[in-house]
Design an enzyme around this catalytic site. Sequence first.
Site, PDB file in Angstrom:
ATOM      1  N   HIS A  11      59.357 -38.895  45.748  1.00 10.49           N
ATOM      2  CA  HIS A  11      57.976 -38.707  45.287  1.00 10.49           C
ATOM      3  C   HIS A  11      57.527 -39.892  44.443  1.00 10.49           C
ATOM      4  CE1 HIS A  11      58.731 -34.124  45.510  1.00 10.49           C
ATOM      5  NE2 HIS A  11      57.899 -34.434  46.499  1.00 10.49           N
ATOM      6  N   LYS A  13      55.604 -20.097  48.054  1.00  5.10           N
ATOM      7  CA  LYS A  13      56.947 -19.902  47.511  1.00  5.10           C
ATOM      8  C   LYS A  13      56.865 -19.787  45.993  1.00  5.10           C
ATOM      9  CE  LYS A  13      58.352 -23.561  50.346  1.00  5.10           C
ATOM     10  NZ  LYS A  13      59.156 -24.752  50.470  1.00  5.10           N
ATOM     11  N   ARG A  66      58.659 -38.924  55.509  1.00  7.36           N
ATOM     12  CA  ARG A  66      60.098 -39.183  55.546  1.00  7.36           C
ATOM     13  C   ARG A  66      60.589 -39.355  56.972  1.00  7.36           C
ATOM     14  NH1 ARG A  66      61.505 -33.829  52.420  1.00  7.36           N
ATOM     15  NH2 ARG A  66      59.924 -33.280  53.928  1.00  7.36           N
ATOM     16  N   SER A  81      62.504 -31.762  47.630  1.00  8.70           N
ATOM     17  CA  SER A  81      62.704 -30.911  46.456  1.00  8.70           C
ATOM     18  C   SER A  81      63.615 -29.743  46.783  1.00  8.70           C
ATOM     19  CB  SER A  81      61.356 -30.410  45.931  1.00  8.70           C
ATOM     20  OG  SER A  81      60.589 -31.484  45.445  1.00  8.70           O
TER      21      SER A  81
END
Length: 158
Positions: free
Chosen positions: A17, A41, A90, A127
């Site tokens: 990040h 979540k 990514r 994460s």
Amino acid sequence: MAKAVCPGSFDPPTNGHMDVIRRSLSLFDTVVVAVIRNLSKQPMFTSEQRVEMLKELLADQPHAQVMSFDGLLVDFAKEHGAGVIVKGLRAVSDFDYELQMAQMNHGLAGIDTVFVPTSPEHAYLSSSLVKEVGRLGGSVSHLVPGRVADLLKERWSE
């Protein structure tokens, strides 16, 4: 150059990040790091804690602003005068999802998305993986900034 929004859950902020945010700061006059408040979540850290972490991590970056938001990202971007959304990528799987989001955001508000590929040394980070490694007792000190590693240790020791 313009103002951009770099959104994410940042739960917790990873080295990946920070790589994308810092590189975005070289591309835009101002980057608003937008911490998503309403997540489907249950986050490990509250949005306020995530904002504070990022403010601390970006204290040396005068052109970075950090704040939380809920609702539509394009509404937040327009409210803060940002004409561009920055998203880190990514892998190809990120691109598939992010391309659809970019097209939707452009259709909703005419806001373009710029994709910044994560540096190779951070491409595997997420994460979720950081939290999993830490919960299972592994070291995350090389995956997140030092202050975040300390906060994670505190959280897991509770």
